[in-house]
Design a protein around this motif. Structure first.
Motif, PDB file in Angstrom:
ATOM      1  N   ARG A   1      -0.472   7.991   5.048  1.00 37.45           N
ATOM      2  CA  ARG A   1      -1.342   7.033   4.296  1.00 37.45           C
ATOM      3  C   ARG A   1      -0.693   7.218   2.762  1.00 37.45           C
ATOM      4  NH1 ARG A   1      -6.633   7.471   7.992  1.00 37.45           N
ATOM      5  NH2 ARG A   1      -6.084   5.173   8.349  1.00 37.45           N
TER       6      ARG A   1
ATOM      7  N   ALA B   1      -4.847   3.488   3.103  1.00 38.18           N
ATOM      8  CA  ALA B   1      -4.435   4.348   2.457  1.00 38.18           C
ATOM      9  C   ALA B   1      -6.119   5.601   2.600  1.00 38.18           C
ATOM     10  CB  ALA B   1      -3.770   4.432   1.611  1.00 38.18           C
TER      11      ALA B   1
ATOM     12  N   SER C   1      -9.733   7.667   5.785  1.00 35.29           N
ATOM     13  CA  SER C   1      -8.951   8.776   5.994  1.00 35.29           C
ATOM     14  C   SER C   1     -10.303   9.262   6.127  1.00 35.29           C
ATOM     15  CB  SER C   1      -8.446   8.867   5.167  1.00 35.29           C
ATOM     16  OG  SER C   1      -9.437   9.255   3.848  1.00 35.29           O
TER      17      SER C   1
END
Length: 511
Positions: free
Chosen positions: A367, A414, A418
């Motif tokens: 990422r 990305a 997360s």
């Protein structure tokens, strides 16, 4: 500090670095007709609705306010640049009788007021975001999800009435709309920790947040069309559709697995196996505010959101003033970056759903690389816009579409997913804080840009582009160095999961 706790037999592999670890002990139920697909589609449509409610005014204001003669502030250079642009590309379309879309409104607002009212939405939005995140984590997200749409739709339809009374009235209604809208995004995000298995979260999130791109893709052309029927029509049509959708979500969206009346036993077991539960209701504030991963997420979101805000709020005005496009074309071409984002969503859903199931994948490293590459590409596209002029409109439109692809891929593929891997238990709270801080640019950017872009010249808009380049470079630096997708050690999950999770984390590596 409590150790991270994830049962290795729960197939909650996606929360750790290795998203496809040892075994799939729970079979994957069919997606078609499933409750998790139903929620994902509702989330997608909610994002479309939220975006339309938020951004309809960004175009309609070009129709509802009477055109005011441009004052050059005694700046000879600006007057000369505008004269050259007029000779090469034609004058700015003011919505006159010869225009396809006329400024049918009778509101007499100044140029600074036109800029400022766009940002007033975020005054209210800023207040409720962190509160809504905590409430969604604590009590579930259904009520916030549903009523952030229904109540906001009703407030939105009041804008024409109050705008005709006074500028202050319009500002107050926009602030109230922002207060209600701020409850929606944290709840939507938090519900994915219930209705998406870890191995499906990136794909589901990408699809759902594709609603943002689709909403932005539709809102300007729709607003352009409805303006022909009178600028008030946009508020009534968009608000009415939103209200109907919000009401229907009451029977489609649920906070808990146990509350869903149509959830199959197989899907219940599949989703239940990956649930993480707080061992107590205390928020580990110290751990959160000393976490490098959390700060990386928050600051990345701040820098990234600035670019999104500028394009969303002001792209119609940029095309109208700097590119000298007629209003009829502004409505269509302003959707170019969001069409690019829509393309990105398709690429992200397909690629990430495959890549993130690979064994031994270091998700943090993956990422980070994606985000940095995408942001650097965005900067190059912005340079292309700076070097272009109003005679190269097609090239500029292509650059904005490419910016939409690269920025959305950085967002969806990305850094944004997360947080569900770093802190799934507190995803609503932390995303609310991040959105709260990032939203500051929503009301500061219009004020700052109104000081830079006094006359609407291309040179002035280039200065705005330089601020975008700086923001994306800072975001790349922060996430590229400190971003993470590894489960943090302060999740406070069920205590009987602690030992298994410690073994699982010991098998993974942080980039």
């Amino acid at each position: 500090m409590a150790k991270t706790e994830v049962n290795a037999t729960t197939n909650f592999d996606g929360i750790a670095e290795n998203t496809a670890a040892s075994a799939n002990e729970t079979s994957t139920p069919p997606l078609w007709g499933s409750a998790r697909l139903c929620y994902t589609i509702c989330a997608f449509l909610a994002m479309v609705i939220q975006l339309c409610l938020r951004n309809t005014l960004n175009f309609v204001i070009l129709c509802m306010v009477k055109h005011q003669p441009v004052s050059y502030d005694n700046t000879t250079a600006d007057a000369a640049e505008i004269a050259v642009a007029d000779s090469h590309c034609g004058p700015i379309d003011t919505g006159s009788a010869n225009s396809t879309i006329q400024r049918t409104g009778d509101l007499i607002w100044t140029r600074n007021q036109e800029f400022a009212v766009l940002g007033t939405f975020y005054y209210g939005y800023l207040v409720t975001l962190p509160i809504a995140g905590r409430l969604a984590d604590r009590f579930g997200g259904k009520l916030l999800f549903v009523h952030s749409i229904t109540i906001q739709a009703m407030v939105f339809m009041l804008i024409p009435f109050f705008a005709r009374q006074s500028y202050t009235g319009a500002v107050i209604v926009r602030i109230l709309q922002g207060l209600v809208a701020g409850c929606g995004n944290p709840a939507l995000y938090q519900l994915f920790s219930t209705w998406a298995h870890p191995t499906e979260r990136t794909a589901f999130l990408s699809f759902a947040y594709g609603g943002y791109s689709v909403g932005a893709l539709l809102v300007f052309p729709i607003s352009s069309f409805l303006c022909k029927l009178g600028w008030e029509t946009s508020f009534y049509v968009v608000g009415g559709v939103s209200l109907l959708f919000g009401i229907s979500c009451h029977w489609l969206v649920y906070s808990k697995l146990e509350d869903h009346p149509r959830l199959s036993k197989e899907e219940y077991e599949y989703l239940k196996s990956s649930q993480v539960k707080a061992a107590n209701t205390d928020v580990p504030w110290k751990d959160i505010f000393t976490s490098v991963a959390v700060y990386a997420f928050i600051f990345t979101h701040i820098f990234h959101t600035y670019g999104i805000m500028v394009f969303t709020l002001l792209i119609p005005r940029f095309f109208k003033e700097a590119m000298r496009l007629p209003l009829a074309q502004v409505g269509i071409l302003s959707s170019a970056p969001f069409f690019g984002a829509f393309i990105s969503k398709g690429l992200t859903i397909v690629s990430c759903s495959i890549i993130e199931k690979r064994e031994n994948l270091n998700l943090t490293r993956f990422r980070r690389i994606v985000y940095v590459v995408c942001n650097l590409s965005t900067v190059l596209f912005i340079v292309g816009i700076v070097l272009s002029d109003c005679q190269q409109r097609i090239l500029v439109v292509l650059f904005t579409m490419c910016i939409g692809i690269s920025t959305d891929m950085a967002f969806s593929g990305a850094y944004w997913p997360s947080l569900l891997f770093v802190a799934p238990t507190y995803a609503g709270l932390i995303s609310g804080i991040a959105n709260c801080l990032a939203t500051v640019s929503g009301f500061l950017a219009p004020h700052g840009i109104s000081l830079i872009v006094r006359n609407g010249t291309k040179l002035e808009w280039n200065s705005v582009m330089f601020t975008l380049m700086a923001s994306y470079l800072l975001g790349a630096a922060v996430y590229g160095l400190f971003g993470s997708s590894k489960l943090a050690n302060w999740g406070h999950l069920d205590k009987n999961q602690n030992n298994n999770n410690q073994d699982l984390n010991n098998q993974t590596s942080e980039a």
